[in-house]
Design a protein around this motif. Structure first.
Motif, PDB file in Angstrom:
ATOM      1  N   ALA A 292      15.731   9.206  -1.713  1.00  0.00           N
ATOM      2  CA  ALA A 292      15.323  10.039  -0.604  1.00  0.00           C
ATOM      3  C   ALA A 292      13.626  10.465  -0.702  1.00  0.00           C
ATOM      4  O   ALA A 292      13.182  10.117   0.249  1.00  0.00           O
TER       5      ALA A 292
ATOM      6  N   TYR B 155      21.576  11.077   6.747  1.00  0.00           N
ATOM      7  CA  TYR B 155      20.284  10.771   5.800  1.00  0.00           C
ATOM      8  C   TYR B 155      19.321  11.971   6.306  1.00  0.00           C
ATOM      9  O   TYR B 155      18.021  11.625   6.511  1.00  0.00           O
TER      10      TYR B 155
ATOM     11  N   SER C  66      17.824   6.232   3.413  1.00  0.00           N
ATOM     12  CA  SER C  66      18.540   5.549   4.508  1.00  0.00           C
ATOM     13  C   SER C  66      19.654   4.809   3.947  1.00  0.00           C
ATOM     14  O   SER C  66      19.589   4.417   2.557  1.00  0.00           O
ATOM     15  N   SER C  67      20.759   4.280   4.504  1.00  0.00           N
ATOM     16  CA  SER C  67      21.792   3.469   3.891  1.00  0.00           C
ATOM     17  C   SER C  67      21.097   2.086   3.396  1.00  0.00           C
ATOM     18  O   SER C  67      21.606   2.072   2.340  1.00  0.00           O
TER      19      SER C  67
END
Length: 336
Positions: A73, A235, A240-241
């Motif tokens: 992150a 998120y 992000s994924s």
């Protein structure tokens, strides 16, 4: 044998209804052990170096490592910062699982600072300053420190062959405000026998030294279990994924690298086990999520399936007069 764990809020028990229901708490109960849990909420891999290096690891020790939720992150898509994260995990793995030689036991020439540096490190503090050690066998690893704003550069030579030029700088600043952390370089394919490893400062000064902390020949004395990063429900905190997937691919590559060195390191694949129903909030698992994480580590540690956990499910009337059914960490309203 000592069990230890390092990580962020998930390893500290966040999302579980109590610490005893966290994955660390359940492992302690299931295995009848005590785990020295160093995890701190919001930690990134750089943040827990003090906790790592303050501990001495012995034969048979087992170490659980789970970072990345905050790292991906904070660092987002920056590839260099992802590499710094992997450097940190590599350092955690070598320090916790292999025999390491500390800086004072190495040989030096030129300008070298020998006190006042983090974790008892030495510092090559002028161009031409050198550190040398003998590595035995196919692998040689160097433990150093990466520091935000540090402009030093150095080269590594093994048996007279230059293996590369490196720097100790990089923006490793964390959510908790740490601006430096563990750095680890590893070299393999050296062959049997003794090998002379030399580290020479190319550019360095007393403010920006080349840090020399430890060295390892990859001789195992313990085991490490490194978890990958679970996907978030949302998120909102950053990342992000796709970024999680990129970090997890890098974690897997690191584990394969370490295994190729003969180090006892295993992947705890939590990302495939958790789904949105296992989450307390966007990023923290609930009781059922912690049970799944505990099961993965339990199987890696013992080679056996984990004991089945049964919940007592109750139906009751809430303060709003409606009926509810569920167990700890998973309560749902029902229609009657």
């Amino acid at each position: 044998m000592t069990y230890r764990s390092f990580g962020d809020s998930i390893t500290a028990g966040a999302g579980a209804s109590s610490f005893s229901n966290s994955y660390i708490g359940r492992l302690q109960s299931d295995l009848s052990i005590t785990i020295d849990d160093a995890a701190v909420s919001s930690s990134m891999v750089m943040d827990q170096a003090d906790a790592l290096y303050s501990r001495s690891f012995g034969v048979g020790d087992k170490t659980l490592i789970m970072f990345g939720t905050n790292d991906q992150a904070k660092y987002d898509l920056d590839i260099d910062k992802r590499r710094y994260f992997i450097d940190g995990l590599r350092a955690f793995s070598f320090w916790s699982s292999t025999v390491c030689t500390l800086a004072p036991a190495m040989s030096y020439s030129g300008a070298v600072a020998t006190s006042g540096l983090a974790w008892g490190s030495y510092g090559l503090s002028a161009p031409g300053a050198k550190a040398a050690f003998t590595s035995v066998g196919d692998v040689a690893a160097l433990g150093s420190i990466r520091q935000y704003g540090n402009s030093s550069q150095f080269k590594v030579t093994i048996d007279g062959i230059v293996k590369g030029t490196f720097n100790t700088g990089g923006d490793v600043r964390t959510i908790l405000g740490r601006s430096y952390g563990p750095m680890c370089l590893a070299f393999s394919g050296l062959g049997a026998g003794n090998h002379i490893v030399e580290v020479e400062a190319i550019s360095a000064n007393t403010t920006n030294p080349v840090f020399i902390h430890w060295a390892s020949s990859g001789v195992c004395n313990g085991s490490a279990f490194i978890a990958n990063i679970p996907h978030a429900v949302a998120y909102t905190y950053g990342g992000s994924s796709t970024n999680v997937d990129n970090y997890n691919a890098a974690i897997l590559a690191l584990i394969n690298e370490l295994i190729s060195y003969g180090i006892s390191v295993r992947l705890a694949g939590v990302v495939a086990a958790l789904n949105p129903s296992d989450m307390f909030d966007n990023v923290h698992p609930n009781d059922s999520g912690h049970i799944k994480i505990r099961g993965i580590f339990y199987t890696l540690i013992t080679g056996n399936a984990p004991p089945v956990i049964l919940f007592e499910t109750k139906t009751y009337i809430g303060s709003d007069g409606l009926f509810y059914i569920g167990a700890a960490g998973s309560v749902k309203k029902i229609d009657v």
